[in-house]
Design a protein around this motif. Structure first.
Motif, PDB file in Angstrom:
ATOM      1  N   HIS A 273      28.720  62.941  18.153  1.00 55.91           N
ATOM      2  CA  HIS A 273      28.978  62.333  19.623  1.00 55.91           C
ATOM      3  C   HIS A 273      28.477  60.701  19.415  1.00 55.91           C
ATOM      4  O   HIS A 273      27.494  60.368  18.518  1.00 55.91           O
ATOM      5  N   PRO A 274      29.219  59.582  20.196  1.00 55.10           N
ATOM      6  CA  PRO A 274      28.904  58.264  19.645  1.00 55.10           C
ATOM      7  C   PRO A 274      27.639  57.959  20.276  1.00 55.10           C
ATOM      8  O   PRO A 274      27.091  57.050  19.599  1.00 55.10           O
ATOM      9  N   TYR A 275      26.912  58.700  21.280  1.00 53.45           N
ATOM     10  CA  TYR A 275      25.644  58.404  21.766  1.00 53.45           C
ATOM     11  C   TYR A 275      24.428  59.415  21.010  1.00 53.45           C
ATOM     12  O   TYR A 275      23.570  59.568  21.757  1.00 53.45           O
ATOM     13  N   ARG A 276      24.853  60.099  20.192  1.00 58.25           N
ATOM     14  CA  ARG A 276      24.144  61.003  19.541  1.00 58.25           C
ATOM     15  C   ARG A 276      22.346  60.461  19.348  1.00 58.25           C
ATOM     16  O   ARG A 276      21.500  61.163  19.599  1.00 58.25           O
ATOM     17  N   ASP A 277      22.617  59.288  18.811  1.00 57.74           N
ATOM     18  CA  ASP A 277      21.074  58.844  18.487  1.00 57.74           C
ATOM     19  C   ASP A 277      20.422  57.676  19.504  1.00 57.74           C
ATOM     20  O   ASP A 277      19.541  57.114  19.478  1.00 57.74           O
ATOM     21  N   THR A 278      21.421  57.194  20.563  1.00 59.16           N
ATOM     22  CA  THR A 278      21.088  56.256  21.573  1.00 59.16           C
ATOM     23  C   THR A 278      21.203  56.802  23.032  1.00 59.16           C
ATOM     24  O   THR A 278      21.288  56.097  23.979  1.00 59.16           O
ATOM     25  N   TRP A 279      20.966  58.263  23.000  1.00 59.12           N
ATOM     26  CA  TRP A 279      21.171  58.751  24.431  1.00 59.12           C
ATOM     27  C   TRP A 279      19.999  58.398  25.344  1.00 59.12           C
ATOM     28  O   TRP A 279      20.381  58.403  26.431  1.00 59.12           O
ATOM     29  N   ILE A 280      18.807  58.315  24.782  1.00 58.13           N
ATOM     30  CA  ILE A 280      17.685  57.987  25.584  1.00 58.13           C
ATOM     31  C   ILE A 280      17.964  56.534  26.078  1.00 58.13           C
ATOM     32  O   ILE A 280      17.482  56.193  27.330  1.00 58.13           O
ATOM     33  N   GLN A 281      18.130  55.700  25.457  1.00 57.49           N
ATOM     34  CA  GLN A 281      18.358  54.309  25.549  1.00 57.49           C
ATOM     35  C   GLN A 281      19.563  54.092  26.744  1.00 57.49           C
ATOM     36  O   GLN A 281      19.248  53.336  27.751  1.00 57.49           O
ATOM     37  N   ARG A 282      20.443  54.964  26.366  1.00 51.78           N
ATOM     38  CA  ARG A 282      21.608  54.639  27.508  1.00 51.78           C
ATOM     39  C   ARG A 282      21.068  55.327  28.850  1.00 51.78           C
ATOM     40  O   ARG A 282      21.470  54.812  29.912  1.00 51.78           O
ATOM     41  N   THR A 283      20.264  56.520  28.973  1.00 53.27           N
ATOM     42  CA  THR A 283      19.949  56.919  30.138  1.00 53.27           C
ATOM     43  C   THR A 283      19.072  55.985  30.928  1.00 53.27           C
ATOM     44  O   THR A 283      19.115  55.886  32.131  1.00 53.27           O
ATOM     45  N   LEU A 284      18.207  55.480  30.306  1.00 51.17           N
ATOM     46  CA  LEU A 284      17.186  54.389  30.519  1.00 51.17           C
ATOM     47  C   LEU A 284      17.852  53.169  31.283  1.00 51.17           C
ATOM     48  O   LEU A 284      17.277  52.361  32.165  1.00 51.17           O
ATOM     49  N   GLU A 285      18.896  52.914  30.602  1.00 45.35           N
ATOM     50  CA  GLU A 285      19.552  51.635  30.968  1.00 45.35           C
ATOM     51  C   GLU A 285      20.350  51.720  32.252  1.00 45.35           C
ATOM     52  O   GLU A 285      20.152  51.160  33.231  1.00 45.35           O
ATOM     53  N   VAL A 286      20.592  53.107  32.537  1.00 44.56           N
ATOM     54  CA  VAL A 286      21.219  53.464  34.084  1.00 44.56           C
ATOM     55  C   VAL A 286      20.203  53.404  34.989  1.00 44.56           C
ATOM     56  O   VAL A 286      20.365  52.886  35.997  1.00 44.56           O
ATOM     57  N   ILE A 287      18.937  53.897  34.443  1.00 45.15           N
ATOM     58  CA  ILE A 287      17.783  53.849  35.657  1.00 45.15           C
ATOM     59  C   ILE A 287      17.305  52.326  35.898  1.00 45.15           C
ATOM     60  O   ILE A 287      17.244  52.157  37.052  1.00 45.15           O
ATOM     61  N   GLN A 288      17.285  51.508  34.937  1.00 45.69           N
ATOM     62  CA  GLN A 288      16.694  50.079  34.921  1.00 45.69           C
ATOM     63  C   GLN A 288      17.751  49.370  35.607  1.00 45.69           C
ATOM     64  O   GLN A 288      17.545  48.350  36.700  1.00 45.69           O
ATOM     65  N   ASN A 289      19.100  49.383  35.185  1.00 44.66           N
ATOM     66  CA  ASN A 289      20.082  48.368  35.740  1.00 44.66           C
ATOM     67  C   ASN A 289      21.252  48.808  36.574  1.00 44.66           C
ATOM     68  O   ASN A 289      21.792  47.930  37.012  1.00 44.66           O
ATOM     69  N   GLU A 290      21.425  50.112  36.758  1.00 51.52           N
ATOM     70  CA  GLU A 290      22.659  50.508  37.206  1.00 51.52           C
ATOM     71  C   GLU A 290      22.181  51.098  38.529  1.00 51.52           C
ATOM     72  O   GLU A 290      23.122  51.761  39.290  1.00 51.52           O
ATOM     73  N   SER A 291      20.970  51.250  38.947  1.00 45.53           N
ATOM     74  CA  SER A 291      20.318  51.883  40.221  1.00 45.53           C
ATOM     75  C   SER A 291      19.430  51.085  40.694  1.00 45.53           C
ATOM     76  O   SER A 291      18.635  50.300  39.994  1.00 45.53           O
ATOM     77  N   SER A 292      19.225  51.375  42.169  1.00 46.15           N
ATOM     78  CA  SER A 292      17.918  50.514  42.681  1.00 46.15           C
ATOM     79  C   SER A 292      16.674  51.368  42.740  1.00 46.15           C
ATOM     80  O   SER A 292      15.858  50.987  43.497  1.00 46.15           O
ATOM     81  N   ILE A 293      16.777  52.632  41.937  1.00 46.06           N
ATOM     82  CA  ILE A 293      15.603  53.272  42.166  1.00 46.06           C
ATOM     83  C   ILE A 293      14.405  52.929  41.488  1.00 46.06           C
ATOM     84  O   ILE A 293      14.502  52.143  40.317  1.00 46.06           O
ATOM     85  N   GLN A 294      13.141  52.951  41.776  1.00 48.39           N
ATOM     86  CA  GLN A 294      11.928  52.645  40.879  1.00 48.39           C
ATOM     87  C   GLN A 294      11.498  53.373  40.157  1.00 48.39           C
ATOM     88  O   GLN A 294      11.570  54.661  40.180  1.00 48.39           O
ATOM     89  N   SER A 295      11.159  53.012  38.924  1.00 45.65           N
ATOM     90  CA  SER A 295      10.745  53.685  37.653  1.00 45.65           C
ATOM     91  C   SER A 295       9.622  54.916  38.191  1.00 45.65           C
ATOM     92  O   SER A 295       9.583  55.783  37.559  1.00 45.65           O
ATOM     93  N   SER A 296       9.040  54.360  39.123  1.00 43.88           N
ATOM     94  CA  SER A 296       7.738  55.295  39.356  1.00 43.88           C
ATOM     95  C   SER A 296       8.075  56.475  40.082  1.00 43.88           C
ATOM     96  O   SER A 296       7.278  57.479  40.068  1.00 43.88           O
ATOM     97  N   GLN A 297       9.580  56.437  40.474  1.00 41.14           N
ATOM     98  CA  GLN A 297      10.040  57.663  41.316  1.00 41.14           C
ATOM     99  C   GLN A 297      10.692  58.650  40.241  1.00 41.14           C
ATOM    100  O   GLN A 297      10.995  59.725  40.635  1.00 41.14           O
ATOM    101  N   VAL A 298      10.746  58.453  38.843  1.00 41.37           N
ATOM    102  CA  VAL A 298      11.432  59.312  37.956  1.00 41.37           C
ATOM    103  C   VAL A 298      10.573  60.034  36.972  1.00 41.37           C
ATOM    104  O   VAL A 298       9.855  59.404  36.503  1.00 41.37           O
TER     105      VAL A 298
END
Length: 446
Positions: A273-298
């Motif tokens: 899989h292309p994101y085999r080694d960067t899956w954590i970074q990609r998920t956190l990128e969505v949390i931080q940059n592609e949504s308005s949710i606060q990190s403290s809620q996750v």
């Protein structure tokens, strides 16, 4: 001639009866059950099949001769006021077996009366010591009311009063995190219709465009996994039938708008899989940059806590196992997400966790009685399939003070004892009446 024929028929009848009774020769449990439930210890009494067997024959003042053809005669003697039976030179006390069975019965009865003293329930406590109800976290939303892990399911969970939402996150082949519990798409989508040759392919090997083309709700209406689709209205059924695979971004936006806590398991993509080694970074990128949710809620659940902490220190870490308190603190873990079978252990350690602001969540609790036990145990939150049912509970089931519990069992034991005594007295009187009738009949015959 007629008299002789009558005696032969009588002998055949008695012989047949003796054979039927001998079927129970090696079944003492039958006699025991008959006594326990009806106090009729004589019901299965029968003559010995062989010399030396333990006999229990009905005792009468004038026992008849055995005309079954066996040639044996039963003699009744008295030994210290106790009836004895002699057959083939063997003499057995009739009342010995009855005494043993009665003693065993009383011992079991006494043990049953003492059982409540050894029982423990967290709901046996003073009402003033009861804490607040555990917060509800929708398990993949509200899967009894809508297809799991769809936007409709999470909207239903919010409507039902859930304080948090739980899900599972997978990464598509082109790097879009989406919600899917299973490794494949077979169970919760129509992949067999759209991609018949890829029915068993891993969900992470599909692109987001391919995933968007699937229907993720029709299966819910056809399979009716919880037997609850009948409660849906026409509009709700139409909405459920048109659900699609939900992206992590859409899910987080809903949680942000409704101010809900988010817990999710993050699945690592398979090899190749292309994101085999960067899956954590990609998920956190969505949390931080592609949504308005606060990190403290996750609350992400992953073993790579150091990496998560390095990328986003504000994310609240979750552990799926009971680690030492020092390790929990060093890893910035603020919530334990455990199976409900850990309830008793959590009750013991809850004060220790609360002292350092570590809360406990149990999964999956969907029955009111189990939710009641979690409530009485002091659990902070539960993951549930039925937030619509648990949210309407105003107090735990079975909640009672120790004094109320003891009074309930004492009254129950006394009532049971009175009933047993009445049954024994009734059968004793009935037995005396039957013996009196037999004695009167014998006197008339004489």
């Amino acid at each position: 001639m007629a008299s002789t024929l009558s005696r032969l028929q009588l002998g055949q009848t008695r012989g047949l009866r003796a054979k039927l009774l001998r079927r129970y020769e090696h079944q003492p449990l039958v006699s025991c059950l008959a006594g326990l439930y009806g106090c009729r210890w004589r019901r299965y009494e029968r003559s010995c099949a062989q010399p030396g067997d333990c006999c229990c024959n009905k005792v009468s003042q004038n026992p008849p001769l055995d005309t079954s053809g066996s040639g044996s005669v039963h003699l009744y003697e008295s030994c210290g006021g106790v009836k004895l039976i002699k057959k083939s030179g063997v003499c057995v006390c009739v009342s010995v077996r009855r005494c043993l069975i009665t003693g065993a019965y009383l011992a079991v009865l006494f043990a049953l009366y003492l059982v409540p003293l050894g029982l423990y329930s967290p709901c046996i406590k003073e009402k003033r010591t009861l804490g607040p109800a555990p917060a509800l976290i929708g398990h993949r939303g509200a899967p009894m009311l809508a297809p799991e892990n769809t936007l409709m399911s999470f909207e239903k969970a919010v409507e039902a009063g859930s304080k948090g939402l739980e899900t599972d996150v997978t990464i598509s082949f082109d790097g879009v995190p989406f919600l899917m519990h299973d490794r494949t798409l077979r169970r919760t989508t129509n992949v067999h219709e759209v991609f018949p040759n890829r029915t068993d392919a891993l969900a992470a090997m599909f692109t987001w465009a391919e995933l968007e083309s699937l229907n993720a709700g029709a299966w819910f209406l056809s399979h009716n996994p919880f037997g609850t689709t009948g409660s849906l209205g026409a509009e709700e059924r139409r909405q459920a039938a048109n659900q699609s695979v939900c992206s992590l971004q859409a899910f987080l936006q809903l949680a942000a708008q409704t101010d809900k806590l988010v817990i999710f398991d993050l699945y690592r993509p398979p090899r190749g899989h292309p994101y085999r080694d960067t899956w954590i970074q990609r998920t956190l990128e969505v949390i931080q940059n592609e949504s308005s949710i606060q990190s403290s809620q996750v609350r992400p659940a992953t073993d790579l806590r150091d990496l998560v902490q390095e990328i986003d220190p504000e994310l609240q870490q979750t552990s799926g196992s009971r680690l030492p308190l020092e390790e929990l603190q060093s890893n910035n873990i603020v919530k334990l997400n455990l199976h409900y079978s850990s309830m008793s252990a959590e009750l013991i350690r809850s004060l220790e966790y609360e002292a350092v602001n570590i809360t406990t969540n149990l999964y999956v609790i969907s029955q009111p009685w189990l939710y009641s036990l979690a409530w009485c145990s002091g659990v902070h939150s539960v993951t549930t399939n039925s937030p619509q049912l648990l949210s309407i509970m105003s107090s735990p089931m079975f909640l009672m003070s120790p004094d109320e519990y003891n009074l309930m069992w004492i009254l129950t034991d006394l009532l049971s004892l009175m009933l047993i005594v009445i049954i024994f007295v009734f059968h004793r009187l009935k037995k005396k009446k039957n013996l009196s009738s037999i004695s009167t009949l014998n006197k008339v015959k004489m």
